[in-house]
Design a protein around this motif. Structure first.
Motif, PDB file in Angstrom:
ATOM      1  N   GLY A 171     -18.319  19.205  -4.409  1.00 29.15           N
ATOM      2  CA  GLY A 171     -17.211  19.364  -3.479  1.00 29.15           C
ATOM      3  C   GLY A 171     -17.540  20.173  -2.247  1.00 29.15           C
ATOM      4  N   VAL A 172     -18.795  20.608  -2.120  1.00 24.90           N
ATOM      5  CA  VAL A 172     -19.214  21.409  -0.975  1.00 24.90           C
ATOM      6  C   VAL A 172     -20.157  20.589  -0.109  1.00 24.90           C
ATOM      7  CG1 VAL A 172     -20.436  23.488  -0.221  1.00 24.90           C
ATOM      8  CG2 VAL A 172     -18.963  23.572  -2.253  1.00 24.90           C
ATOM      9  N   ARG A 173     -19.857  20.489   1.163  1.00 22.03           N
ATOM     10  CA  ARG A 173     -20.713  19.739   2.080  1.00 22.03           C
ATOM     11  C   ARG A 173     -21.887  20.626   2.490  1.00 22.03           C
ATOM     12  NH1 ARG A 173     -15.467  19.378   3.534  1.00 22.03           N
ATOM     13  NH2 ARG A 173     -14.427  17.362   3.287  1.00 22.03           N
ATOM     14  N   ALA A 174     -23.071  20.260   2.091  1.00 22.51           N
ATOM     15  CA  ALA A 174     -24.247  21.104   2.316  1.00 22.51           C
ATOM     16  C   ALA A 174     -24.812  20.866   3.706  1.00 22.51           C
ATOM     17  CB  ALA A 174     -25.303  20.814   1.254  1.00 22.51           C
ATOM     18  N   ALA A 175     -24.689  21.872   4.557  1.00 23.03           N
ATOM     19  CA  ALA A 175     -25.259  21.801   5.906  1.00 23.03           C
ATOM     20  C   ALA A 175     -25.779  23.177   6.265  1.00 23.03           C
ATOM     21  CB  ALA A 175     -24.199  21.357   6.917  1.00 23.03           C
ATOM     22  N   LEU A 197     -26.056  28.104   4.034  1.00 22.98           N
ATOM     23  CA  LEU A 197     -25.183  26.936   4.111  1.00 22.98           C
ATOM     24  C   LEU A 197     -23.816  27.304   4.667  1.00 22.98           C
ATOM     25  CD1 LEU A 197     -25.976  25.161   0.729  1.00 22.98           C
ATOM     26  CD2 LEU A 197     -26.917  24.685   2.990  1.00 22.98           C
ATOM     27  N   ARG A 198     -23.308  26.428   5.499  1.00 26.49           N
ATOM     28  CA  ARG A 198     -21.976  26.634   6.062  1.00 26.49           C
ATOM     29  C   ARG A 198     -20.920  26.588   4.955  1.00 26.49           C
ATOM     30  NH1 ARG A 198     -22.686  22.419  11.128  1.00 26.49           N
ATOM     31  NH2 ARG A 198     -24.021  23.748  12.417  1.00 26.49           N
ATOM     32  N   GLY A 199     -20.020  27.541   5.001  1.00 28.49           N
ATOM     33  CA  GLY A 199     -18.902  27.544   4.064  1.00 28.49           C
ATOM     34  C   GLY A 199     -19.215  28.126   2.701  1.00 28.49           C
ATOM     35  N   VAL A 200     -20.451  28.488   2.440  1.00 27.02           N
ATOM     36  CA  VAL A 200     -20.827  29.073   1.147  1.00 27.02           C
ATOM     37  C   VAL A 200     -21.113  30.550   1.356  1.00 27.02           C
ATOM     38  CG1 VAL A 200     -22.420  29.006  -0.795  1.00 27.02           C
ATOM     39  CG2 VAL A 200     -21.789  26.884   0.378  1.00 27.02           C
ATOM     40  N   ARG A 201     -20.603  31.381   0.449  1.00 28.08           N
ATOM     41  CA  ARG A 201     -20.754  32.821   0.567  1.00 28.08           C
ATOM     42  C   ARG A 201     -21.398  33.402  -0.685  1.00 28.08           C
ATOM     43  NH1 ARG A 201     -20.682  31.910   4.924  1.00 28.08           N
ATOM     44  NH2 ARG A 201     -19.185  32.378   6.575  1.00 28.08           N
TER      45      ARG A 201
END
Length: 633
Positions: A171-175, A197-201
């Motif tokens: 469910g996480v778009r890996a960029a 990665l964007r959106g991952v912390r």
């Protein structure tokens, strides 16, 4: 020690949790647990891979409280669980096991997220409270254990011990994140809470974060490094004796295990202190050591000296160029997120060696950051004097003279130190310290990563205690940035790749409090590093170990990149899929490659960081599967 994963979302997703846990089998080879509930509109899934250390036959996870309203999936060890348990029993909580996991459940049931501060140990966990539709994520004060999380569409959340496990949810778009790349190439790692990665912390050390019914709160710190207190009235000899006693208590507490415990023994002061106290408290134990065929990097003779003094069996292995090629891809395959510390390779070998004999070891990590062990701390004294030298002399005389020195690949050679000191000098001590340690310096960073738009590396903005004690601020800087981001992350990934738990007694919470309560003059004094710790150790470990120059767990990286890894480096410069992202400047890296291979400049750390990132990107983000470049035999 274990691996954890889970998620909350609005739709059932039965295939996701098994995929996530399959990526964590190496962290927990002894068993798997899955827990699912529907609470209102939310589907909750918690997963666990277990490495059984305490209460081997019991304490399965995820674990519920008495009525099943709360459940935890937990990675780590809480060493004071036996002290916390009586108060929880008096409050009415009933226990079914004798391990620490159930104490974590009831501690947070009783106190909520505020109860995390009372847990002393190394941990990362997720606790679901079905009554409040709330998930609490928490990480230990030092950042020994990792935890990643990301928001999902529709207000959900996904978390895991490792980044690749989180991505397996789907469910996480890996960029790639440009600001994460800037942090990585400057510091060797992406500084929490950021990732590559964007959106991952990453949850930062000493923090909790709460998700409640579709809303993710801001992370909250339950621990920050304090300003130092006044100098104690007690004489140094008394302080040293007290410190040794506290070290003994911490080591003894971390020897608690239902399986055999070993020792990581490098031959340095920190690991030798831990080894001496562990051997005294734990009886006959095995110690483990890695040596190098390059004498300027090798410490194994001191490990043998210490092992002989303690009469413990030393199991050792030597890292040669030939077995470097055997271990390189296997070690990099276990990196869920790139980190560019090349000592990952010997740490991976050391962990593999130890895992053949034991499931738990104690080691010396944390001593340098707490007690002032790095030579960089001494260099700041000279840096103040350097600032008074006129710029024309610094650049046109000294700078040109140093530029004429031939590249020297030996461990922290004089040529290397002089170039670092002069080329990366800055008036601000924090900026200067970070630039001295960086892989890619600030002026080069903007050219190499034009996509980052001059993004400021996150470590430059680390929150530090307000104090006039400048060295204390630098110790706090390393404790909150380099130690969790690089040192502890490297040890965690290398050891858990082999199902091995590594415990760092020097990072015992009470010892951390003691160290940071003292002014920095007890750490670096008169040009001597680790002043109080070495005084405490005198008479317990050999003087030859205490008085020798510090040698970190480094590797002959520059020579390896010019030798057995040359083909890999040249192939990356020519054909890496990273160039297709448009985030890195290919020409800049190609220039660094030529300069390094021709021995015109030492770009070893920058090229190693690129090699690690290329391997990870090919394996996890770029189709097709990673292409192996043949290496010379």
């Amino acid at each position: 020690m274990c691996g954890i994963a889970g998620f909350i979302e609005r739709r059932p997703n039965p295939e996701a949790l098994p995929r996530m846990l399959a990526r964590l089998v190496h962290r927990g080879p002894d068993g798997e647990g899955q827990w699912r509930r529907e609470v209102g509109p939310w589907h909750v899934a918690l997963g666990h891979r277990r490495l059984a250390i305490i209460d081997v036959e019991g304490s399965p996870q995820p674990m519920e409280n008495e009525d099943g309203a709360l459940a935890v999936t937990y990675n780590g060890e809480v060493y004071n669980f036996q002290e916390l348990r009586p108060a929880l029993e008096r409050a009415g909580h009933r226990f079914r096991t004798r391990g620490d996991t159930e104490v974590v459940v009831h501690q947070l049931e009783e106190h909520g997220a505020d109860g995390v501060g009372a847990l002393h140990g190394m941990f990362a966990f997720a606790l679901w409270d079905g009554r409040a539709r709330r998930l609490i994520l928490a990480r230990d004060r030092a950042g020994i254990k990792p935890l990643y999380y990301a928001q999902l569409d529709g207000g959900g959340l996904v978390f895991a011990s490792e980044l690749t496990s989180l991505l397996a949810h789907g469910g996480v778009r890996a960029a790639l994140a440009p600001e994460g790349l800037a942090s990585y190439f400057f510091s060797d790692y992406a500084h929490a809470p950021g990732t590559l990665l964007r959106g991952v912390r990453k949850l930062a050390p000493g923090h909790t974060v709460v998700w409640e019914d579709g809303r993710l709160g801001e992370p909250r710190a339950y621990f920050r490094v304090p300003a130092p207190g006044p100098a104690p009235a007690r004489p140094d000899a008394e302080l040293a004796a007290s410190l040794w006693s506290e070290l003994g208590r911490a080591v003894k507490a971390q020897l608690v295990s239902d399986v055999p415990v070993g020792i990581f023994l490098s031959g340095g002061v920190d690991s030798s202190c831990v080894a001496a106290l562990a051997a005294a408290a734990g009886g006959r134990m095995k110690a483990f050591c890695i040596g190098f065929d390059d004498a300027t990097f090798d410490e194994s003779s001191y490990a043998r000296l210490m092992a002989a003094r303690l009469d413990v069996e030393l199991v050792s292995e030597t890292l040669h160029e030939r077995n470097l090629l055997d271990v390189l891809d296997a070690a990099l395959d276990r990196l869920d997120e790139p980190m560019a510390d090349p000592s990952l390779l010997p740490t991976y070998l050391l962990s593999r060696l130890a895992a053949r004999h034991v499931k738990v070891v104690v080691g010396g990590d944390g001593g340098d950051e707490l007690w002032g062990g790095y030579p960089t701390y001494r260099a700041h004294g000279f840096a103040s004097l350097w600032g008074h030298v006129p710029e024309v002399i610094r650049s046109n005389v000294v700078g040109r003279a140093i530029g004429l020195l031939p590249i020297d690949d030996r461990y922290q050679s004089l040529e290397w130190k002089l170039r670092r000191f002069t080329e990366r000098w800055a008036r601000d001590p924090v900026t200067r310290h970070l630039r001295w340690m960086s892989s890619v310096d600030l002026p080069e960073l903007s050219r190499a990563l034009p996509s980052a738009g001059g993004a400021r590396p996150a470590t430059l903005d680390a929150r530090l205690p307000e104090t006039d004690d400048r060295l204390h601020r630098l110790l706090a800087l390393d404790f909150t940035t380099y130690m969790p981001g690089s040192v502890l992350a490297k040890v965690d990934r290398a050891s858990m790749a082999h199902g091995l738990e590594v415990r760092p007694p020097l990072l015992d919470d009470a010892l951390v409090d003691l160290a940071f309560a003292l002014p920095s003059t007890y750490k670096v004094r008169g040009g001597a590093t680790k002043a109080l710790l070495k005084r405490a150790a005198r008479g317990h470990i050999p003087d030859e170990i205490i008085d020798r120059p510090k040698k970190g767990f480094g590797v002959p990286l520059a020579a390896w990149l010019r030798g057995p890894l040359r083909a890999r480096v040249e192939d990356i410069a020519a054909r890496s899929p990273l160039w297709d992202t448009g985030l890195l400047d290919r020409a800049v890296f190609a220039g660094w490659t030529r300069e390094h291979l021709d021995k015109r400049r030492d770009h070893a750390k920058a090229l190693w960081a690129l090699l690690v990132l290329d391997h990870w990107y090919r394996r996890h983000l770029a189709p097709p599967a990673p292409r192996r470049v043949p290496l010379p035999t």
